[in-house]
Scaffold this motif. Structure first.
Motif, PDB file in Angstrom:
ATOM      1  N   HIS A  13       0.817  -1.166  -0.018  1.00  0.00           N
ATOM      2  CA  HIS A  13      -0.267   0.126  -0.094  1.00  0.00           C
ATOM      3  C   HIS A  13       0.762   1.341  -0.062  1.00  0.00           C
ATOM      4  O   HIS A  13       0.649   2.248  -0.882  1.00  0.00           O
ATOM      5  CB  HIS A  13      -0.804   0.174   1.299  1.00  0.00           C
ATOM      6  N   ILE A  52      -4.650   1.112  -4.850  1.00  0.00           N
ATOM      7  CA  ILE A  52      -4.674   1.696  -3.449  1.00  0.00           C
ATOM      8  C   ILE A  52      -6.045   1.520  -2.898  1.00  0.00           C
ATOM      9  O   ILE A  52      -6.249   1.142  -1.763  1.00  0.00           O
ATOM     10  CB  ILE A  52      -4.365   3.308  -3.665  1.00  0.00           C
ATOM     11  N   LEU A  55      -6.232  -2.376  -1.879  1.00  0.00           N
ATOM     12  CA  LEU A  55      -5.600  -2.391  -0.825  1.00  0.00           C
ATOM     13  C   LEU A  55      -6.169  -1.727   0.405  1.00  0.00           C
ATOM     14  O   LEU A  55      -6.418  -2.415   1.705  1.00  0.00           O
ATOM     15  CB  LEU A  55      -4.106  -1.911  -1.093  1.00  0.00           C
TER      16      LEU A  55
END
Length: 62
Positions: A13, A52, A55
């Protein structure tokens, strides 16, 4: 000691966020070639942002 899945996801991340920041910084460059700007805006940054978000969901569920 082996890394846990949570630790690995957190590290991934952070890397994805760093990459997105790099793309956003590149877009601030007024001398960036139009084809590169288009690639970042239409392919690279959206893919990075999708990673993103994925995650974030995984980390929120952990």
């Amino acid at each position: 000691m082996l890394a846990t899945p949570l630790l690995l996801a957190t590290a991934l991340h952070e890397g994805e966020k760093s990459g997105a920041d790099d793309y956003e910084e590149a877009l601030k460059n007024t001398e960036l070639a139009a084809d590169l700007r288009s690639l970042i805006e239409t392919k690279l940054l959206p893919a990075q942002q999708a990673h993103i978000r994925t995650l974030n969901r995984l980390l929120d569920a952990a």
